[in-house]
Design an enzyme around this catalytic site. Structure first.
Site, PDB file in Angstrom:
ATOM      1  N   ALA A  16       0.850  -1.193   0.000  1.00 42.41           N
ATOM      2  CA  ALA A  16       0.000   0.000   0.000  1.00 42.41           C
ATOM      3  C   ALA A  16       0.877   1.231   0.000  1.00 42.41           C
ATOM      4  O   ALA A  16       2.100   1.147   0.106  1.00 42.41           O
ATOM      5  CB  ALA A  16      -0.952   0.005   1.200  1.00 42.41           C
ATOM      6  N   LYS A  17       0.226   2.388  -0.108  1.00 46.96           N
ATOM      7  CA  LYS A  17       0.934   3.649  -0.214  1.00 46.96           C
ATOM      8  C   LYS A  17       0.391   4.634   0.813  1.00 46.96           C
ATOM      9  O   LYS A  17      -0.773   4.965   0.796  1.00 46.96           O
ATOM     10  CB  LYS A  17       0.768   4.196  -1.637  1.00 46.96           C
ATOM     11  CG  LYS A  17       1.320   5.576  -1.834  1.00 46.96           C
ATOM     12  CD  LYS A  17       2.834   5.538  -1.748  1.00 46.96           C
ATOM     13  CE  LYS A  17       3.390   6.939  -1.857  1.00 46.96           C
ATOM     14  NZ  LYS A  17       2.989   7.749  -0.695  1.00 46.96           N
ATOM     15  N   GLY A  18       1.256   5.057   1.714  1.00 53.16           N
ATOM     16  CA  GLY A  18       0.902   6.108   2.645  1.00 53.16           C
ATOM     17  C   GLY A  18       1.382   7.448   2.124  1.00 53.16           C
ATOM     18  O   GLY A  18       2.114   7.519   1.136  1.00 53.16           O
ATOM     19  N   SER A  19       0.993   8.525   2.799  1.00 49.01           N
ATOM     20  CA  SER A  19       1.372   9.853   2.332  1.00 49.01           C
ATOM     21  C   SER A  19       2.847  10.140   2.533  1.00 49.01           C
ATOM     22  O   SER A  19       3.419  10.995   1.862  1.00 49.01           O
ATOM     23  CB  SER A  19       0.548  10.913   3.070  1.00 49.01           C
ATOM     24  OG  SER A  19       0.796  10.840   4.465  1.00 49.01           O
TER      25      SER A  19
ATOM     26  N   GLY B 244       5.299   7.520   2.713  1.00 49.53           N
ATOM     27  CA  GLY B 244       6.115   6.381   2.314  1.00 49.53           C
ATOM     28  C   GLY B 244       5.266   5.141   2.128  1.00 49.53           C
ATOM     29  O   GLY B 244       4.054   5.154   2.364  1.00 49.53           O
TER      30      GLY B 244
ATOM     31  N   LYS C  84       4.940   0.102   8.391  1.00 51.01           N
ATOM     32  CA  LYS C  84       4.668   1.421   7.810  1.00 51.01           C
ATOM     33  C   LYS C  84       5.971   2.201   7.785  1.00 51.01           C
ATOM     34  O   LYS C  84       6.662   2.327   8.796  1.00 51.01           O
ATOM     35  CB  LYS C  84       3.621   2.152   8.641  1.00 51.01           C
ATOM     36  CG  LYS C  84       3.215   3.503   8.075  1.00 51.01           C
ATOM     37  CD  LYS C  84       2.101   4.125   8.908  1.00 51.01           C
ATOM     38  CE  LYS C  84       1.660   5.465   8.337  1.00 51.01           C
ATOM     39  NZ  LYS C  84       0.543   6.056   9.115  1.00 51.01           N
TER      40      LYS C  84
ATOM     41  N   ASP D 154      -9.814  10.779  12.188  1.00 49.10           N
ATOM     42  CA  ASP D 154      -9.627  10.370  10.794  1.00 49.10           C
ATOM     43  C   ASP D 154     -10.307   9.026  10.522  1.00 49.10           C
ATOM     44  O   ASP D 154      -9.715   8.125   9.921  1.00 49.10           O
ATOM     45  CB  ASP D 154      -8.148  10.308  10.436  1.00 49.10           C
ATOM     46  CG  ASP D 154      -7.893  10.438   8.929  1.00 49.10           C
ATOM     47  OD1 ASP D 154      -8.819  10.887   8.215  1.00 49.10           O
ATOM     48  OD2 ASP D 154      -6.793  10.097   8.471  1.00 49.10           O
TER      49      ASP D 154
END
Length: 391
Positions: A98-101, A103, A120, A214
C-alpha cells in the site's frame, strides 16, 4: 489547544496532497493526507533532515540536543529508538502492499521469528517539512497503548538515518475502501456488522479520552475473517469529555461541519465521520463529494441537503440522519444510544460475540495490485535503506 495549527487531509483515497511542492505533484495521484506546515519545527532542525550531516556538524548537533546523535536522529527520541540495520537485514520476503502519504506500507517476514508483519515506512524529511513531528509521536504512543479487538496492534517503532518505521499486526484482507470499490454498494446486513464494530471501538476510544479524527474507509483494515481493525492514529489526540479541539484535520469528505468551520469541536466529530462512512458503504457514493480545501468543502456541504439514500431501510435511514446531523449537540454521539438504535435490534455489541458473526471475507486475490497506485512514487530517498524498488 490554543497552539494547535490547522491541518487537513484531502480528497481521493489514493490522492495525497501535501504542503511541499516537491511531493505535491508526485503524490497527487496516490495517497491520503495533508497536514499543517509547522515552520518552527523545521527551523529548529536548521537543515533538511534527509541530508547526511558532516561529522563536525553532527557532533555539534549532538551536544545541542543532549543526545549522542545528530539532531536528525535525536528529534525522534524517545518514541523511535535508533537502529543502524537496514530493513533487509531484519526482514525477508518484503513486498509493497500500500501507499501512505509519507512512504510505502510493507508486508514483511521478520527473520527472527518468521512471522509476517505490516511495516509502515515514513520519510523523516517529510515529517519535518509537514510540521507533524509531535503529531507523529503522539499518534504511535496512543495506538500502542490502545488494546481492543477492533484496533490494529502496534508492536514497535524505530528509526534509521532517513526513515521512521512502525511494525504492526498484519491483516491480509485489505481495507474497507478496497472492499467498497470491489463490491459497492454493500448490502445492509454486511454493513450492519461493520457499523456495530466501528461504533464499539469509537465509543471505547472516547471513553478512554481519545478522539481519532480520521475515521474513514482507508483506515479500517479487514482481517482474514472479514472483521474490522481500526488503524492510523496519526491525527488522534487525548481529549477528555468536556474538552474541545481546534485543529482543522481529517479527510475532506469525512470532516464534520464544525471542524470545517474551524470552530471548537469534540468527540461528536468522529460520529459524523462514521455516518459518512456508513452512508458511502450502502449508497455506493459519498454524501458530498470532496473538494480541494476545507473552505470549499464547507461551502459545498452547506449547499447540499444530505438525505438518506432511497435504497436503505427506514431504520438505517433514521440512523444515518441522526449521525449526519449538522448540529453537534443534537447529533448521535454516544455508544449507549448508538447500540440501542432500532437498526441494531437483536445484535450484541460485545466485541467477542461480534467477531463470531459469519461475514464474507474479501478475497485478497481480487485486490488492486499496488503498482496501480505506486507508479509515481519517488524511491530515491529509500534506495540505501534495504527496501525493494517498485517495478
Amino acid at each position: 489547544m490554543g497552539n494547535e495549527r490547522s491541518a487537513f487531509r484531502a480528497g481521493n483515497p489514493f490522492c495525497a496532497l501535501v504542503l511541499v511542492s516537491k511531493w505535491k505533484g508526485r503524490l497527487s495521484k496516490v495517497g491520503a493526507s495533508v497536514s499543517s506546515w509547522c515552520s518552527g519545527t523545521f527551523q529548529m532542525t536548521g537543515k533538511c533532515v534527509g541530508q547526511r550531516p558532516r561529522v563536525a556538524e553532527g557532533r555539534a548537533e549532538a551536544r545541542s540536543t543532549g543526545w549522542h546523535f545528530p539532531r536528525s536522529v535525536s528529534l525522534f527520541f524517545p518514541v523511535f529508538p535508533y537502529r543502524s540495520r537496514h530493513l533487509d537485514e531484519e526482514f525477508q520476503d518484503i513486498e509493497i502492499i500500500a501507499k501512505g502519504s509519507l512512504g510505502p506500507i510493507l508486508k514483511a517476514r521478520q527473520r527472527m521469528d518468521e512471522k509476517i508483519y505490516a511495516v509502515k515506512v515514513m520519510l523523516k524529511v517529510e515529517v519535518i517539512r509537514q510540521g507533524i513531528l509531535q503529531q507523529c509521536k503522539d499518534g504511535v504512543v496512543i495506538q500502542k497503548n490502545v488494546v481492543h479487538p477492533f484496533v490494529q496492534g502496534l508492536l514497535e517503532c524505530w528509526q534509521t538515518s532517513h526513515l521512521l518505521l512502525i511494525k504492526c499486526d498484519y491483516q491480509g484482507a485489505g481495507d474497507l475502501h478496497r472492499l467498497w470499490v470491489e463490491s459497492k454498494p454493500l448490502p445492509e446486513s454486511r454493513m450492519r456488522v461493520f457499523a456495530a464494530e466501528l461504533g464499539s471501538i469509537i465509543g471505547f476510544l472516547h471513553d478512554s479520552g481519545i478522539i481519532h479524527r480520521d475515521v474513514k474507509m482507508e483506515n479500517v483494515l479487514l482481517n482474514e475473517r472479514g472483521h474490522i481493525m481500526l488503524t492510523d492514529f496519526g491525527l488522534s489526540r487525548r481529549l477528555q469529555y468536556g474538552e474541545r479541539a481546534l485543529t482543522i484535520c481529517g479527510t475532506m469528505q469525512y470532516m464534520a461541519p464544525e471542524v470545517l468551520r474551524g470552530s471548537p469541536y469534540n468527540h461528536s466529530a468522529d460520529w459524523w465521520s462514521l455516518g459518512v462512512l456508513l452512508y458511502t458503504l450502502v449508497a455506493g457514493k459519498y454524501p458530498v463529494d470532496p473538494e480541494v480545501d476545507h473552505t470549499l468543502m464547507l461551502s459545498k456541504l452547506e449547499r447540499t441537503r444530505v438525505d438518506p439514500p432511497p435504497v436503505v431501510s427506514q431504520s438505517l435511514g433514521f440512523l444515518l440522519s441522526e449521525l449526519l446531523c449538522e448540529e453537534p449537540q443534537r447529533r448521535l454521539h454516544r455508544l449507549d444510544v448508538f447500540s440501542e438504535h432500532r437498526f441494531f435490534r437483536g445484535l450484541s455489541f460485545d466485541p467477542e460475540l461480534l467477531q463470531q458473526l459469519p461475514i464474507e471475507a474479501p478475497d485478497p486475490g481480487h485486490l488492486p495490485p499496488p503498482a496501480l497506485y505506486l507508479a509515481d512514487f519517488d524511491w530515491e530517498a529509500l534506495r540505501d535503506e534495504g527496501l525493494p524498488q517498485a517495478g
